[in-house]
Design an enzyme around this catalytic site. Sequence first.
Site: not given
Ligand code: PMP
Length: 427
Positions: A144, A239, A267
């Site tokens: 994700y 990521d 985060k």
């Molecule tokens: N990349 C990863 C690996 C994530 O875990 C998340 C959110 N859980 C995102 C991107 C997206 O981040 P956001 O919810 O702040 O848009």
Amino acid sequence: MNHVRSHQLFSHAQALMPGGVNSPVRAFKSVGGEPFFTERAEGPYLFDVDGNRYIDYVGSWGPMIVGHNHPKVLNAVVETAQRGLSFGTPNPLEVTMAETITRLIPSCEMVRMVNSGTEATLSAIRLARGATGRMRMVKFEGGYHGHGDSFLVKAGSGALTFGVPTSPGVPKALADLTLTLPYNDFQAATALFDECGDDIACLIIEPVVGNANCLPPREGFLQHLRDLCTQHGALLIFDEVMTGFRVALGGAQARYGVTPDLSTFGKVIGGGMPVGAYGGRRELMEQISPAGPIYQAGTLSGNPVAMAAGLAMLDLIQAPGFYEGLDAKSNTLCDGLEAAAKDAGVPFSTQRVGGMFGLFFSAEKVDTYAGALACDTAAFNRFFHEMLDRGVFLAPSAFEAGFVSSAHDDAVIANTIEAARAAFHAL
Ligand code: PMP
């Protein structure tokens, strides 16, 4: 436990917001039941509007690595807010933030701040496509990367939880440019790059998957991807929205010793404020507007209050022994849960990497997406509720990682394990 006020709020919310929430997994749809509404949070605890207290292993889905409402982060926010909430001009805290990130993550020679993980990944693949002149990208099944169109193809997290890993509304022409691979499968990656590696702009990966439960990379897997990308002129994007400042101070790239071309963050670097970032090698980042032609912008990007929160957080996590401490907490927790499950005769295993962990209702260790899907989701859902009833809040989906914070002390972890003993028996 009484949930009268949460129930009233959720009923009202459902008439006003899709599913009653502003982000899908919060709705408890996959585990069943209704979410509680949080009134305040402190250290390892959430307190709901009905006065119930929960030991929290969600940590706002990752940012709360020093526990909730840390005084140092709070003070930084309050002090900075008193000077104005947003300026629309450069501010000094942005420079300190860029300096801090580039020092802690050496592969990021330059960095651009954004407002969420989604924005960071969207921007990073635009840069990869713009810089290489290629349009195809590779991701992993169950990975994700936020809700950008190109990523909602065989996606993890809420998309997986709700059974629509490829979302309606994503143009087919765009989805066709997203190629997917099974995680931790060396041969599949080699075969794909053999077939069309010279058309691939980038490969994006959660270096430890945290959105299809928690799946660590097999020995040498990340290096294998590094080699394939280098060989074919594709960019490797880590990521690290979840793993950054979570599995090590230098992220997964430091923990596994593999250097990506671009990285994305979120985060933890926001300290609980809406923040994301992407960065990488100078000659790539200099292609971003206004230094270069690839456009990306944000009204609130580099917001002073958000920078102050993030900087306070980044300061706290540089304390000596911080990550050894998190590793120890994850190990104590996961070992304790495994022992409790064994005593109750429940097939169960865990994974843990730094401050993140995964719970699997499976007798075997799991490190593939197929393995995560094959676990007993119904057992997880029952366990989730047994734990919630005992005051422990786990991620409300079998396909999400859990998080410990430095505020989870020995007593809190021991209480969690005790609750789990009873919960496993109740299954
Ligand atoms: N990349 C990863 C690996 C994530 O875990 C998340 C959110 N859980 C995102 C991107 C997206 O981040 P956001 O919810 O702040 O848009």
